[in-house]
Design an enzyme around this catalytic site. Structure first.
Site, PDB file in Angstrom:
ATOM      1  N   THR A   1     -22.189  47.423  -8.544  1.00  0.00           N
ATOM      2  CA  THR A   1     -23.416  46.928  -7.923  1.00  0.00           C
ATOM      3  C   THR A   1     -24.428  48.040  -7.663  1.00  0.00           C
ATOM      4  O   THR A   1     -25.628  47.809  -7.763  1.00  0.00           O
ATOM      5  CB  THR A   1     -23.117  46.190  -6.611  1.00  0.00           C
ATOM      6  OG1 THR A   1     -22.398  47.068  -5.739  1.00  0.00           O
ATOM      7  CG2 THR A   1     -22.311  44.935  -6.871  1.00  0.00           C
ATOM      8  N   CYS A   2     -23.960  49.237  -7.354  1.00  0.00           N
ATOM      9  CA  CYS A   2     -24.916  50.312  -7.061  1.00  0.00           C
ATOM     10  C   CYS A   2     -25.668  50.754  -8.315  1.00  0.00           C
ATOM     11  O   CYS A   2     -26.720  51.378  -8.221  1.00  0.00           O
ATOM     12  CB  CYS A   2     -24.230  51.495  -6.385  1.00  0.00           C
ATOM     13  SG  CYS A   2     -22.840  52.148  -7.286  1.00  0.00           S
ATOM     14  N   PHE A   3     -25.147  50.421  -9.503  1.00  0.00           N
ATOM     15  CA  PHE A   3     -25.818  50.776 -10.753  1.00  0.00           C
ATOM     16  C   PHE A   3     -26.388  49.550 -11.474  1.00  0.00           C
ATOM     17  O   PHE A   3     -26.901  49.687 -12.577  1.00  0.00           O
ATOM     18  CB  PHE A   3     -24.857  51.499 -11.693  1.00  0.00           C
ATOM     19  CG  PHE A   3     -24.369  52.810 -11.146  1.00  0.00           C
ATOM     20  CD1 PHE A   3     -25.244  53.857 -10.931  1.00  0.00           C
ATOM     21  CD2 PHE A   3     -23.031  52.976 -10.829  1.00  0.00           C
ATOM     22  CE1 PHE A   3     -24.799  55.063 -10.415  1.00  0.00           C
ATOM     23  CE2 PHE A   3     -22.579  54.183 -10.319  1.00  0.00           C
ATOM     24  CZ  PHE A   3     -23.460  55.223 -10.106  1.00  0.00           C
TER      25      PHE A   3
ATOM     26  N   GLN B   1     -34.223  49.310 -10.703  1.00  0.00           N
ATOM     27  CA  GLN B   1     -33.159  49.775 -11.591  1.00  0.00           C
ATOM     28  C   GLN B   1     -33.053  48.846 -12.777  1.00  0.00           C
ATOM     29  O   GLN B   1     -33.177  47.631 -12.629  1.00  0.00           O
ATOM     30  CB  GLN B   1     -31.827  49.749 -10.835  1.00  0.00           C
ATOM     31  CG  GLN B   1     -31.214  51.061 -10.636  1.00  0.00           C
ATOM     32  CD  GLN B   1     -29.898  50.916  -9.860  1.00  0.00           C
ATOM     33  OE1 GLN B   1     -29.659  49.958  -9.160  1.00  0.00           O
ATOM     34  NE2 GLN B   1     -29.067  51.902 -10.004  1.00  0.00           N
TER      35      GLN B   1
END
Length: 156
Positions: free
Chosen positions: A105-107, A86
């Site tokens: 955090t997920c992105f 990512q």
């Protein structure tokens, strides 16, 4: 591990090489983050972005590790830049001046409000990385579950 990698091949690597392949690099390199960054609502020439990179470069490696945990939930970057799945995102958000930064955090995303100076940004960022360690309230729920476990079943 021998189910995945044949043992004779493991002997070709030092312990450090194996650790780096499995866990990533222990040193957080700003140049690597700069290679995979994507700017949102701001460009790389903006003072906010310049202050951010200057601040991150001035951080100790321990602080950069805390920063990585804050923005990604991980404490290391992969040994190979191509393995970063990512892009790191820096996003300017419309919040009051000198507010705390936030992250998703997920992105792999850092959300920066406007700051009056680089010193204020550095102070707020240090506060955030040192005091906001929970990911999606994991630590809150864990401590809450431990506290509740001490009570009896009739407490529920």
């Amino acid at each position: 591990m021998s189910w995945i990698v044949p043992v004779p091949l493991l002997s070709l690597l030092t312990a450090r090489q194996l650790e780096q392949m499995v866990c990533g690099m222990p040193e957080i390199c700003c140049d690597v983050l700069k290679k995979v960054v994507r700017y949102r609502e701001v460009d790389e020439q903006h003072a906010l972005v310049q202050w951010f990179w200057q601040t991150l470069e001035e951080f100790s490696n321990e602080e950069r590790v805390l920063f990585m945990r804050f923005v990604s939930g991980r404490s290391r970057l992969p040994a190979n830049t191509a393995d970063i799945s990512q892009r790191f995102q820096i996003m300017k958000v419309d919040r009051p001046y000198d507010s705390l930064p936030t992250s998703q955090t997920c992105f792999f995303q850092l959300r920066l409000p406007p700051y009056s100076s680089q010193a204020v940004m550095a102070e707020r960022l240090r506060y955030a990385i040192n005091n906001c360690r929970s990911i999606d309230m994991d630590n809150y729920m864990l401590s809450r579950n431990v506290d509740n476990a001490e009570g009896s079943d009739t407490d529920y």
